[in-house]
Every structure is written in C-alpha cells, then in structure tokens.
Design a protein around this motif. Structure first.
Motif, PDB file in Angstrom:
ATOM      1  N   ALA A   6       0.851  -1.183   0.000  1.00  0.00           N
ATOM      2  CA  ALA A   6       0.000   0.000   0.000  1.00  0.00           C
ATOM      3  C   ALA A   6       0.887   1.233   0.000  1.00  0.00           C
ATOM      4  O   ALA A   6       1.984   1.233   0.561  1.00  0.00           O
ATOM      5  N   SER A   7       0.430   2.262  -0.645  1.00  0.00           N
ATOM      6  CA  SER A   7       1.190   3.510  -0.589  1.00  0.00           C
ATOM      7  C   SER A   7       0.302   4.575   0.026  1.00  0.00           C
ATOM      8  O   SER A   7      -0.905   4.628  -0.227  1.00  0.00           O
ATOM      9  N   TYR A   8       0.892   5.376   0.866  1.00  0.00           N
ATOM     10  CA  TYR A   8       0.173   6.425   1.565  1.00  0.00           C
ATOM     11  C   TYR A   8       0.877   7.757   1.308  1.00  0.00           C
ATOM     12  O   TYR A   8       2.101   7.821   1.315  1.00  0.00           O
ATOM     13  N   PRO A   9       0.119   8.803   1.090  1.00  0.00           N
ATOM     14  CA  PRO A   9       0.754  10.113   0.891  1.00  0.00           C
ATOM     15  C   PRO A   9       1.392  10.597   2.195  1.00  0.00           C
ATOM     16  O   PRO A   9       0.886  10.331   3.279  1.00  0.00           O
ATOM     17  N   VAL A  10       2.499  11.267   2.083  1.00  0.00           N
ATOM     18  CA  VAL A  10       3.199  11.820   3.242  1.00  0.00           C
ATOM     19  C   VAL A  10       3.247  13.324   3.073  1.00  0.00           C
ATOM     20  O   VAL A  10       3.629  13.829   2.020  1.00  0.00           O
ATOM     21  N   VAL A  11       2.856  14.035   4.116  1.00  0.00           N
ATOM     22  CA  VAL A  11       2.860  15.489   4.082  1.00  0.00           C
ATOM     23  C   VAL A  11       3.815  15.994   5.152  1.00  0.00           C
ATOM     24  O   VAL A  11       3.700  15.624   6.316  1.00  0.00           O
ATOM     25  N   LEU A  12       4.765  16.810   4.769  1.00  0.00           N
ATOM     26  CA  LEU A  12       5.694  17.433   5.705  1.00  0.00           C
ATOM     27  C   LEU A  12       5.499  18.941   5.648  1.00  0.00           C
ATOM     28  O   LEU A  12       5.392  19.502   4.570  1.00  0.00           O
TER      29      LEU A  12
END
Length: 42
Positions: A6-12
């Motif tokens: 699964a891929s999940y968006p990452v927000v920094l």
C-alpha cells in the motif's frame, strides 16, 4: 491483502523559527530540573 503493498501520501510542513524561538527550543530539550515523573522516557 496478502502480498500487496500500500502507498500512503506523506505530508511534511516546515515553518521558520526566529533566533529567540531556537533558544527556547534548545532550553526545553536540555532541561533537567523539576519533576519529570510524568514524562515517558521510552
């Protein structure tokens, strides 16, 4: 789902700090005095 990835968006988000804020941040990280029994050291 076995075998799938699964891929999940990452927000920094980064925000600038003024020199006085950096001093306060460092002092907070280095504090040793007082009752720290409420702090989870793990």
């Amino acid at each position: 789902m076995t075998g799938s990835t699964a891929s999940y968006p990452v927000v920094l988000r980064f925000e600038g700090m003024s020199p006085s804020e950096l001093r306060r941040y460092e002092a907070h990280m280095l504090r040793t005095g007082g009752d720290l029994s409420h702090v989870d050291g793990d």
